[in-house]
Design a protein around this motif. Structure first.
Motif, PDB file in Angstrom:
ATOM      1  N   THR A   1     -41.065  46.234  47.926  1.00  0.00           N
ATOM      2  CA  THR A   1     -39.856  46.764  48.135  1.00  0.00           C
ATOM      3  C   THR A   1     -39.608  48.161  46.932  1.00  0.00           C
ATOM      4  O   THR A   1     -40.285  48.161  46.073  1.00  0.00           O
ATOM      5  CB  THR A   1     -38.204  45.954  46.805  1.00  0.00           C
ATOM      6  N   LEU A   2     -38.842  48.899  47.894  1.00  0.00           N
ATOM      7  CA  LEU A   2     -38.433  49.928  47.904  1.00  0.00           C
ATOM      8  C   LEU A   2     -36.859  50.771  47.662  1.00  0.00           C
ATOM      9  O   LEU A   2     -36.767  50.366  49.000  1.00  0.00           O
ATOM     10  CB  LEU A   2     -39.397  51.211  49.118  1.00  0.00           C
ATOM     11  N   SER A   3     -36.007  51.537  47.087  1.00  0.00           N
ATOM     12  CA  SER A   3     -35.207  52.032  46.910  1.00  0.00           C
ATOM     13  C   SER A   3     -34.865  53.072  46.500  1.00  0.00           C
ATOM     14  O   SER A   3     -35.212  53.309  45.999  1.00  0.00           O
ATOM     15  CB  SER A   3     -33.936  50.932  45.740  1.00  0.00           C
ATOM     16  N   VAL A   4     -34.589  53.770  47.816  1.00  0.00           N
ATOM     17  CA  VAL A   4     -33.785  54.749  47.807  1.00  0.00           C
ATOM     18  C   VAL A   4     -32.577  55.521  48.074  1.00  0.00           C
ATOM     19  O   VAL A   4     -31.470  53.981  48.826  1.00  0.00           O
ATOM     20  CB  VAL A   4     -34.758  55.725  48.784  1.00  0.00           C
ATOM     21  N   GLN A   5     -31.929  56.751  47.655  1.00  0.00           N
ATOM     22  CA  GLN A   5     -30.311  56.864  47.773  1.00  0.00           C
ATOM     23  C   GLN A   5     -30.440  57.642  49.486  1.00  0.00           C
ATOM     24  O   GLN A   5     -30.835  58.333  50.251  1.00  0.00           O
ATOM     25  CB  GLN A   5     -30.330  58.370  46.697  1.00  0.00           C
ATOM     26  N   GLU A   6     -29.542  57.000  50.240  1.00  0.00           N
ATOM     27  CA  GLU A   6     -28.998  57.691  51.231  1.00  0.00           C
ATOM     28  C   GLU A   6     -29.885  59.407  51.841  1.00  0.00           C
ATOM     29  O   GLU A   6     -28.724  59.619  50.718  1.00  0.00           O
ATOM     30  CB  GLU A   6     -27.872  57.231  51.723  1.00  0.00           C
ATOM     31  N   GLY A   7     -29.805  59.620  52.308  1.00  0.00           N
ATOM     32  CA  GLY A   7     -29.866  61.475  52.124  1.00  0.00           C
ATOM     33  C   GLY A   7     -31.789  61.338  51.441  1.00  0.00           C
ATOM     34  O   GLY A   7     -31.547  63.071  52.410  1.00  0.00           O
ATOM     35  N   ASP A   8     -32.666  60.566  50.630  1.00  0.00           N
ATOM     36  CA  ASP A   8     -33.640  61.516  50.389  1.00  0.00           C
ATOM     37  C   ASP A   8     -34.421  60.627  51.525  1.00  0.00           C
ATOM     38  O   ASP A   8     -34.338  60.255  51.940  1.00  0.00           O
ATOM     39  CB  ASP A   8     -33.218  60.625  48.857  1.00  0.00           C
TER      40      ASP A   8
ATOM     41  N   ALA B   1     -34.666  61.990  55.259  1.00  0.00           N
ATOM     42  CA  ALA B   1     -33.396  62.146  55.387  1.00  0.00           C
ATOM     43  C   ALA B   1     -32.657  60.867  55.053  1.00  0.00           C
ATOM     44  O   ALA B   1     -32.119  60.451  56.988  1.00  0.00           O
ATOM     45  CB  ALA B   1     -32.112  62.933  56.364  1.00  0.00           C
ATOM     46  N   THR B   2     -32.799  59.948  54.956  1.00  0.00           N
ATOM     47  CA  THR B   2     -33.600  58.690  55.087  1.00  0.00           C
ATOM     48  C   THR B   2     -31.443  57.644  55.354  1.00  0.00           C
ATOM     49  O   THR B   2     -30.557  58.303  54.012  1.00  0.00           O
ATOM     50  CB  THR B   2     -33.818  57.000  53.368  1.00  0.00           C
ATOM     51  N   GLN B   3     -31.038  56.988  55.926  1.00  0.00           N
ATOM     52  CA  GLN B   3     -29.981  56.520  56.849  1.00  0.00           C
ATOM     53  C   GLN B   3     -29.852  55.223  56.504  1.00  0.00           C
ATOM     54  O   GLN B   3     -31.058  54.702  56.628  1.00  0.00           O
ATOM     55  CB  GLN B   3     -29.951  56.711  58.123  1.00  0.00           C
ATOM     56  N   PRO B   4     -28.845  54.603  56.532  1.00  0.00           N
ATOM     57  CA  PRO B   4     -28.515  53.385  55.848  1.00  0.00           C
ATOM     58  C   PRO B   4     -29.223  52.142  57.255  1.00  0.00           C
ATOM     59  O   PRO B   4     -30.045  51.710  56.492  1.00  0.00           O
ATOM     60  CB  PRO B   4     -27.238  53.092  56.419  1.00  0.00           C
ATOM     61  N   GLY B   5     -29.333  52.490  58.549  1.00  0.00           N
ATOM     62  CA  GLY B   5     -30.287  52.399  59.648  1.00  0.00           C
ATOM     63  C   GLY B   5     -31.500  51.932  58.916  1.00  0.00           C
ATOM     64  O   GLY B   5     -32.090  51.384  59.975  1.00  0.00           O
ATOM     65  N   ASP B   6     -32.220  52.777  58.102  1.00  0.00           N
ATOM     66  CA  ASP B   6     -33.300  52.848  58.003  1.00  0.00           C
ATOM     67  C   ASP B   6     -33.559  51.120  57.436  1.00  0.00           C
ATOM     68  O   ASP B   6     -35.136  50.947  57.276  1.00  0.00           O
ATOM     69  CB  ASP B   6     -33.827  54.141  57.919  1.00  0.00           C
ATOM     70  N   SER B   7     -32.860  51.009  56.630  1.00  0.00           N
ATOM     71  CA  SER B   7     -32.763  49.536  55.955  1.00  0.00           C
ATOM     72  C   SER B   7     -33.805  48.470  56.766  1.00  0.00           C
ATOM     73  O   SER B   7     -33.432  47.880  57.234  1.00  0.00           O
ATOM     74  CB  SER B   7     -31.550  49.051  55.241  1.00  0.00           C
ATOM     75  N   ALA B   8     -34.582  48.003  56.440  1.00  0.00           N
ATOM     76  CA  ALA B   8     -35.556  46.974  57.031  1.00  0.00           C
ATOM     77  C   ALA B   8     -36.842  46.922  56.248  1.00  0.00           C
ATOM     78  O   ALA B   8     -37.220  47.338  55.070  1.00  0.00           O
ATOM     79  CB  ALA B   8     -36.078  47.552  58.511  1.00  0.00           C
ATOM     80  N   VAL B   9     -37.572  45.889  56.542  1.00  0.00           N
ATOM     81  CA  VAL B   9     -39.115  45.548  56.349  1.00  0.00           C
ATOM     82  C   VAL B   9     -40.262  46.700  56.937  1.00  0.00           C
ATOM     83  O   VAL B   9     -39.500  46.111  58.259  1.00  0.00           O
ATOM     84  CB  VAL B   9     -39.771  44.215  56.416  1.00  0.00           C
ATOM     85  N   TYR B  10     -40.940  47.102  56.351  1.00  0.00           N
ATOM     86  CA  TYR B  10     -42.258  47.530  56.850  1.00  0.00           C
ATOM     87  C   TYR B  10     -43.269  47.219  56.964  1.00  0.00           C
ATOM     88  O   TYR B  10     -44.018  46.699  55.785  1.00  0.00           O
ATOM     89  CB  TYR B  10     -42.014  49.453  56.551  1.00  0.00           C
TER      90      TYR B  10
ATOM     91  N   HIS C   1     -40.317  46.044  51.942  1.00  0.00           N
ATOM     92  CA  HIS C   1     -38.689  46.156  51.768  1.00  0.00           C
ATOM     93  C   HIS C   1     -37.852  46.985  51.513  1.00  0.00           C
ATOM     94  O   HIS C   1     -37.860  47.748  50.794  1.00  0.00           O
ATOM     95  CB  HIS C   1     -37.764  44.774  51.325  1.00  0.00           C
ATOM     96  N   LEU C   2     -37.627  48.038  52.557  1.00  0.00           N
ATOM     97  CA  LEU C   2     -36.835  49.375  52.544  1.00  0.00           C
ATOM     98  C   LEU C   2     -35.027  48.779  51.787  1.00  0.00           C
ATOM     99  O   LEU C   2     -34.464  48.265  52.459  1.00  0.00           O
ATOM    100  CB  LEU C   2     -37.282  50.660  53.481  1.00  0.00           C
ATOM    101  N   ILE C   3     -34.507  49.402  50.985  1.00  0.00           N
ATOM    102  CA  ILE C   3     -33.372  49.365  51.247  1.00  0.00           C
ATOM    103  C   ILE C   3     -32.648  50.434  50.103  1.00  0.00           C
ATOM    104  O   ILE C   3     -33.301  51.549  49.525  1.00  0.00           O
ATOM    105  CB  ILE C   3     -32.873  48.728  49.367  1.00  0.00           C
TER     106      ILE C   3
END
Lengths: 113, 114
Positions: B10-17, B79-88, B109-111
């Protein structure tokens, strides 16, 4: 254009029943693959067709699993006498050929009760 | 046996990072690598690929880096966006294989945090 289409989207089978899962690949794609994806896992290779020829079936877990692609287009994955451990998402993918990316369908979720 | 795996489930990042997802592989015969994105209830979606004769490839907002010396693959999403949330998933192909079948890792899992 249309992508890879799989049907049914969901299938519930009682243990011991036979099931048939269908895959319509992207038109013109010669390569077709079946994968099995357990919950929380990556897809695992089952079998591969080039046109109508099944070139690799090394991933099929038992002789209860059978796949065919008689006319080199639509493919069917058949599972006989389903068991609970067969519960998974079955993914179909197609590609233009060796070295080309695989394009996946949305899968059939099989639940064996 | 040889396999493809991922460092973090699991990887959690802030939107925009920017996001960096890592993958280690052990099959030295692998010559083709692909990153897939899988959203809930959907099949894996092709993101970007790279062959072993390259060490970097860029797409739209994504970059794949390949380090053959340490058998490491990474996917960078700008520039991660909410739509990038998924499993990679990373996947690899053995150059000696008779088929085009890919070997997949377990996935990250990218959150995206708002």
């Amino acid at each position: 254009g249309a992508g890879v289409s799989q049907s049914p989207r969901y299938k519930v089978a009682k243990r011991g029943q036979d099931v048939a899962l269908r895959c319509d690949p992207i038109s013109g794609h010669v390569s077709l693959f079946w994968y099995q994806q357990a919950l929380g896992q990556g897809p695992e290779f089952l079998t591969y067709f080039q046109n109508e020829a099944q070139l690799d079936k090394s991933g099929l877990p038992s002789d209860r699993f059978f796949a065919e692609r008689p006319e080199g287009s639509v493919s069917t994955l058949k599972i006989q006498r389903t068991q609970q451990e067969d519960s998974a998402v079955y993914l179909c993918a197609s590609s233009q050929g060796r070295g080309s990316p695989l394009h996946f369908g949305n899968g059939t979720r099989l639940t064996v009760t | 046996g040889e396999s493809v795996g991922l460092h973090l489930p699991t990887l959690s990042v802030q939107e925009g990072d920017n996001s960096i997802i890592n993958c280690a592989y052990s099959n030295s015969a692998s010559d083709y690598f692909i990153w897939y994105k899988q959203e809930s209830g959907k099949g894996p979606q092709f993101i970007i690929d790279i062959r072993s004769n390259m060490d970097k490839r860029q797409g739209q907002r994504v970059t794949v880096l390949l380090n053959k010396t340490v058998k490491h693959l990474s996917l960078q999403i700008a520039a991660t966006q909410p739509g990038d949330s998924a499993v990679y998933f990373c996947a690899e192909k053995d150059s000696g294989g008779g088929a085009d079948g890919l070997t997949f890792g377990k996935g990250t899992h990218l959150i995206i945090q708002p």
